[in-house]
Design a protein around this motif. Structure first.
Motif, short mmCIF file in Angstrom:
data_model
loop_
_atom_site.label_atom_id
_atom_site.label_comp_id
_atom_site.label_asym_id
_atom_site.label_seq_id
_atom_site.Cartn_x
_atom_site.Cartn_y
_atom_site.Cartn_z
N TRP A 11 11.86 -2.78 2.35
CA TRP A 11 13.01 -1.87 2.24
C TRP A 11 14.17 -2.57 1.53
N ASN A 25 5.93 5.60 7.29
CA ASN A 25 5.26 5.98 6.04
C ASN A 25 4.20 7.05 6.29
N GLU A 54 6.15 8.05 2.81
CA GLU A 54 7.59 8.19 3.00
C GLU A 54 8.28 6.90 2.55
N ASP A 55 9.03 7.01 1.47
CA ASP A 55 9.62 5.81 0.87
C ASP A 55 11.14 5.84 0.81
CA CA Z 1 7.33 3.77 2.69
#
Ligand code: CA
Ligand code: CA
Length: 310
Positions: free
Chosen positions: A246, A266, A270-271
Motif C-alpha cells: 500500500w 483484496n 480491491e486496490d
Molecule cells: Ca489490493
C-alpha cells in the motif's frame, strides 16, 4: 221382334250374371268375407245385413288407406323440407358448422388481442428503456453540475478573491468549502467518481486524495463525514502497482493504518482505499478503512497544504 229378342238376350245375360254371383257368394261364405267379396256385395242388390257390414269394412279400409297416404305425404314433405334446409344452410342440422364458425371467430378475436398486448408490451419496454436512458443522462448531468459547482466553490471562496500576494499564503486559512486541520485543508466531494478521477479532481484543485498519517487526523476527517447506511469515501491509498504493497498518492509507503478488522482483503481485486462511516455509533474512526475496486464510484476526500493556492 228384334227389340223383344234383344230384351230377351239382355234378361238372359243379367240372370246368368246373377246366378254366377250367387254361386260365387255361396262358395265364399264358407271361407269368410274378404275385400273382393265385399266389393261384389256392394253392387249386389241381394244380401241384406251382410251387404251393410261389407260397406262399413270398405269405408274403414278406405279411411286407413287415406290415412296411410296422408302419412306418406307428410313424410315426403318433411323429407323434402329437411333436404332443402340442408342445401340452404338453414338452422337445425347446421348447428355444428355454426359452432365451428363461432370458434373460429373467437380464435381470431383472441389472436387480435394477443397482437395488441404484444404491441403494448413492446411499447412499454421501449418507454422503460427511454426512461432509463433519460435517468442515466440526468444523473450524469447532475454529477457534472455538482462537479462544476464544487470547482467553482473551491476556486471562488472568500479568501480566493483577495489580492494578497502568494508569499502570505501560509497564513491564509482554508477557504470554504475546504476544512482546516493543522496545516492542511480538506475537501469532501458531493459527487461520486472513480478513485483515479477523484485524484484528478483533487489535483485540479492543487491538492490530492487525502493522506492520513495520525489517529488525530483520521478522527478529524471521519468526524466531517455524514452518517449513512454505507457512506464510503475514497482517500489517497492504493496497492494497484504491487498487491498488498500500500502506497500513498505522494509515493510514500503506508505505515500502520486504520483498517477495519479483516481489511484489506483484496476480496474482488480491491486496490484502492476508502473510509466508511455508517449509522452504527459503535464504529470507530481509527478502524474504518476498507479496500475496494478502484473503478467504483464514490465521493472522495481531497487534501492540500494550507498555504496552497485557494
Ligand atoms: Ca489490493
Ligand atoms: Ca476489502
Amino acid at each position: 221382334m228384334s227389340t223383344n229378342a234383344e230384351s230377351t238376350l239382355s234378361d238372359g245375360m243379367y240372370s246368368k250374371l246373377i246366378d254366377n254371383e250367387r254361386s260365387y257368394l255361396d262358395e265364399s261364405d264358407a271361407s269368410g268375407p274378404d275385400v273382393q267379396h265385399n266389393s261384389v256385395l256392394s253392387v249386389t242388390p241381394w244380401r241384406g245385413a251382410s251387404r251393410q257390414g261389407g260397406q262399413g269394412s270398405y269405408r274403414l279400409a278406405s279411411m286407413c288407406l287415406a290415412v296411410l297416404c296422408a302419412v306418406l305425404l307428410i313424410s315426403l314433405v318433411a323429407v323434402s323440407a329437411h333436404s332443402r334446409n340442408q342445401a340452404q344452410g338453414l338452422p337445425g342440422p347446421q348447428v355444428a358448422p355454426q359452432n365451428q364458425s363461432e370458434g373460429q371467430t373467437q380464435m381470431q378475436t383472441q389472436s387480435a388481442d394477443v397482437a395488441v398486448l404484444t404491441e403494448s408490451l413492446a411499447k412499454l419496454h421501449k418507454e422503460r428503456d427511454d426512461l432509463q436512458k433519460e435517468r442515466d443522462d440526468l444523473q450524469k448531468e447532475r454529477d457534472d453540475l455538482q462537479k462544476e459547482r464544487d470547482q467553482l466553490l473551491t476556486q471562488t471562496g472568500p479568501q480566493s478573491v483577495t489580492s494578497a500576494p502568494k508569499s502570505a499564503a501560509p497564513t491564509i486559512p482554508c477557504a470554504h468549502p475546504w476544512l482546516q486541520f493543522n496545516s492542511s485543508c480538506y475537501y469532501i466531494s458531493s459527487f461520486s467518481d472513480s478513485w483515479e478521477d477523484g485524484q484528478n479532481f483533487c489535483q485540479e484543485m492543487d491538492g490530492h486524495l487525502a493522506i492520513i498519517h495520525t489517529p488525530e487526523e483520521q478522527t478529524f476527517v471521519w468526524d466531517q463525514l455524514p452518517r449513512g447506511h454505507w457512506n464510503a469515501y475514497w482517500f489517497g491509498l492504493s496497492d494497484e502497482s504491487t498487491e498488498d504493497d500500500w502506497v500513498w498518492v505522494d509515493g510514500t509507503k503506508l505505515v500502520g493504518g486504520f483498517w477495519e478488522k479483516g481489511e484489506p482483503n483484496n476480496h474482488i481485486n480491491e486496490d484502492c482505499g476508502y473510509i466508511v462511516k455508517t449509522q452504527v455509533l459503535e464504529r470507530k474512526a481509527i478502524q474504518s478503512w476498507y479496500d475496494a475496486p478502484c473503478s467504483m464510484h464514490w465521493p472522495f476526500i481531497c487534501e492540500k497544504e494550507m498555504g496552497a493556492p485557494q
